[in-house]
Design a protein around this motif. Structure first.
Motif, mmCIF file in Angstrom:
data_model
loop_
_atom_site.group_PDB
_atom_site.id
_atom_site.type_symbol
_atom_site.label_atom_id
_atom_site.label_comp_id
_atom_site.label_asym_id
_atom_site.label_seq_id
_atom_site.Cartn_x
_atom_site.Cartn_y
_atom_site.Cartn_z
ATOM 1 N N ASN A 1 0.837 -1.196 0.000
ATOM 2 C CA ASN A 1 0.000 0.000 0.000
ATOM 3 C C ASN A 1 0.877 1.253 0.000
ATOM 4 O O ASN A 1 0.919 2.004 0.963
ATOM 5 N N HIS B 1 -4.281 0.731 -4.675
ATOM 6 C CA HIS B 1 -4.984 1.112 -3.446
ATOM 7 C C HIS B 1 -4.522 2.476 -2.957
ATOM 8 O O HIS B 1 -5.332 3.332 -2.590
ATOM 9 N N PHE B 2 -3.198 2.692 -2.952
ATOM 10 C CA PHE B 2 -2.681 3.981 -2.493
ATOM 11 C C PHE B 2 -3.034 5.078 -3.483
ATOM 12 O O PHE B 2 -3.394 6.192 -3.103
ATOM 13 N N CYS C 1 3.781 5.385 2.396
ATOM 14 C CA CYS C 1 2.933 4.215 2.589
ATOM 15 C C CYS C 1 2.048 4.429 3.816
ATOM 16 O O CYS C 1 2.224 5.377 4.575
#
Length: 627
Positions: free
Chosen positions: A86, A106-107, A179
């Motif tokens: 992530n 996702h990030f 992250c």
């Protein structure tokens, strides 16, 4: 009274405007917090999100072409090393302006990911304490974990950044990994520092491709590591460049550009070169009396190619036997794969549906893989076989069984697939007359070749696929209902590319297949995602192939796509009346393009183009009628 942690006390002091408790913060963080407070930034407020124009981003990229080329390759390597964490990897220029990003989906879709984009400015005076801006300011690697960020809204992130230096000690750019703050990411911070060092070394090789490059270190086993000093030397012994480890190892000596090799090392330049060009490692002393090992990494004559570093080996992930050979992160695809192995073990016929180009044959091959069958995967395009030959193609035929039959006969595809998988692609095109025979075969798994007397038992996994609506065909008696229900024992629906949540992963997967190791930036993926992709993954592959041909460097960014390959579908298509008339088609495409840009608002489109609403509607009515 509840005991407060050191960070709790520090945050409380920050938000109350009090002095920070001694020893609770790293000095770099404490100094940054104080500067942010002096800038009158509210730690519980919202940071300013300034973004420079894309034309400015383009100019900054062009000014840093050599560094960017090397950095994108390192970012791609980092992406593979910390995949699944992530995260986002960003390249910034010396002023903290982001040039490129590579991230996981996702990030990229998160609020933080949408803030770290090409052109975004991450200086301390506006964004508060952050790794990218702080590394640019202090010119050292920096890690900011969670609530060490000045703004409370960034408390869920961890950021690690390292400056990239030129040979004369100036900051050229910044490499950053951000992250989710689920754990302290010391490992990632080390990888970022290593990547920055690799970029610096690569720049040294590129900038002095016609010179000698020597590696040196007090321990011979460190000559192939990032701890080794690198010195580029002209053909007459002038020092042209020294990397940072080299300057550290030569601390106290006149390790300045323009000085001579002999001012740093006791062995004369000529004697050292003679020993080095023999291909071995030599041991010499520097002028401070310390012994070092030295090896030649680049020969300084003609147009010596830049030495390519060998990437550190990345431990391969343990792959399960049933892992697919395609991207399957999308929830709809994951659900389809959930019970597939058990269905294949039970020998249930599998039916795959989806638009053209969504990867139905790849899924069929995966069914064969998870079934663990020892036989072959045999595919038949049902729409490509003449009706009169369909039965013979599947079940085989005896010699001379019918006119134009093969003289030697044929065993048929079903027998070829015995103990394996028979894939019936475009199953909706099976002739009605042949559907009865196929149904009988599915019930008994017995075949009889055309012209033969005996039947033969086979063991075949059946997989079928179509892009058509078989249920509708059954309702209109164009396909046998009993055959449909027999084929549809276990169904898989592949979503179109435009609705896939793992679009970025698909792009990078295809690129890795076509051009292994080629970086693809987030901006490139964002550009691709704007298209509706009527041809799905097959069409995406073609566009990426064209981008590989058009690219100007060893990476893919948004500039690699020509307008023709990315024209939105509404702009590319036109209404039926205009399709065969070039002049009318051009006008129709313009109308439909503006119509799309105005969120399909007929009145606004008419105003912008100076046309009547009736004229606009005539050209876009097929769009309005589509689902």
């Amino acid at each position: 009274m509840q005991h407060l942690s050191g960070m709790d006390r520090a945050r409380s002091a920050l938000e109350k405007g009090e002095r920070f408790p001694i020893g609770t913060l790293h000095p770099v963080v404490a100094d940054s917090w104080q500067r942010c407070r002096d800038f009158d930034l509210n730690p519980r407020g919202t940071p300013r999100h300034n973004v420079v124009a894309f034309a400015d981003v383009k100019q900054r990229r062009e000014a840093n072409t050599a560094m960017r080329l090397l950095a994108l390759a390192e970012m791609q390597l980092l992406h593979s090393q910390i995949a699944g964490s992530n995260f986002m990897i960003a390249l910034g220029d010396a002023n903290g302006v982001v040039l490129d990003t590579i991230s996981d989906q996702h990030f990229a879709d998160s609020e933080a990911g949408r803030a770290i984009i090409p052109g975004s400015i991450w200086n301390e005076s506006e964004r508060g304490t952050n790794a990218l801006g702080l590394a640019a300011l202090v010119e050292k690697p920096v890690a900011i974990y969670g609530r060490e960020h000045y703004f409370a809204c960034h408390g869920h992130l961890s950021c690690m950044a390292a400056p990239i230096f030129s040979s004369d000690g100036k900051v050229l750019g910044l490499l950053d990994a951000s992250c989710a703050h689920e754990a302290r990411q010391e490992h990632t911070h080390a990888l970022v520092r290593m990547a920055a060092a690799q970029i610096e070394n690569g720049l040294l090789y590129q900038s002095h491709s016609k010179s000698f490059v020597f590696a040196f270190h007090p321990r011979v086993e460190y000559l192939d590591t990032l701890s080794a000093g690198l010195v580029s030397v002209s053909l007459d012994g002038e020092i042209l460049s020294i990397n940072r480890p080299g300057k550290t190892l030569l601390d106290g000596l006149p390790a300045l550009l323009g000085n001579h090799f002999d001012m740093l090392f006791e062995a004369g330049f000529g004697q050292a070169v003679d020993g080095l060009l023999k291909g071995g490692v030599i041991r010499i002393r520097d002028r401070a009396g310390s012994g070092v090992f030295m090896v030649c990494r680049q020969i300084g004559e003609h147009d010596a190619p830049v030495k390519k570093r060998s990437s550190p080996s990345i431990p391969a992930l343990i792959r399960q036997e049933s892992a697919p050979d395609f991207v399957s992160h999308d929830p709809a695809v994951k659900r389809s794969l959930g019970d597939l192995a058990e269905a294949a073990v039970l020998r249930m016929p599998v039916h795959i549906t989806g638009e053209t180009g969504t990867g139905k044959e790849l899924m069929a091959q995966h069914v064969h893989k998870v079934s663990a069958r020892k036989g072959e995967f045999v595919a038949l395009n049902c729409g490509a076989v003449p009706e009169e030959l369909f039965i013979a193609e599947i079940f085989g035929h005896e010699r001379g069984a019918f006119t134009n039959a093969r003289a030697e006969g044929s065993i048929g595809l079903a027998r070829m697939a015995d103990r394996g998988t028979l894939f019936l692609d475009e199953v909706a095109d099976i002739p009605l007359a042949a559907q009865t025979s196929l149904l009988r075969f599915l019930d008994s798994m017995e075949i009889r070749a055309v012209g033969a007397q005996k039947t033969q038992k086979v063991d075949v996994q059946i997989v079928s696929a179509t892009n058509r609506d078989l249920e509708n065909m059954v309702a209109h008696r164009q396909f046998r209902a009993d055959l449909y229900y027999r084929l549809n024992a276990f169904s898989i629906r592949l979503p179109p590319l435009r609705s896939r949540t793992d679009f970025a992963s698909i792009v990078r997967h295809l690129m890795e297949k076509m051009a292994p190791g080629t970086p693809v930036t987030d901006a490139a993926i964002a550009t691709l995602s704007q298209r509706k992709w009527p041809g799905n993954i097959r069409e995406l592959r073609t566009v990426l192939q064209r981008a590989l041909v058009r690219r100007c460097a060893d990476y893919i960014d948004e500039s690699c796509f020509d307008e023709a390959s990315l024209v939105p579908d509404l702009a590319r298509d036109c209404c039926d009346e205009c399709r065969d008339r070039p002049l009318s088609r051009a006008k129709c495409q313009e109308i439909r393009s503006v119509y799309e840009k105005t969120q399909q608002n007929i009145s606004r489109t008419a105003r912008e183009l100076g046309l009547s609403r009736t004229t606009v509607y005539k050209h876009v009515r097929t769009v309005e009628a589509s689902p």
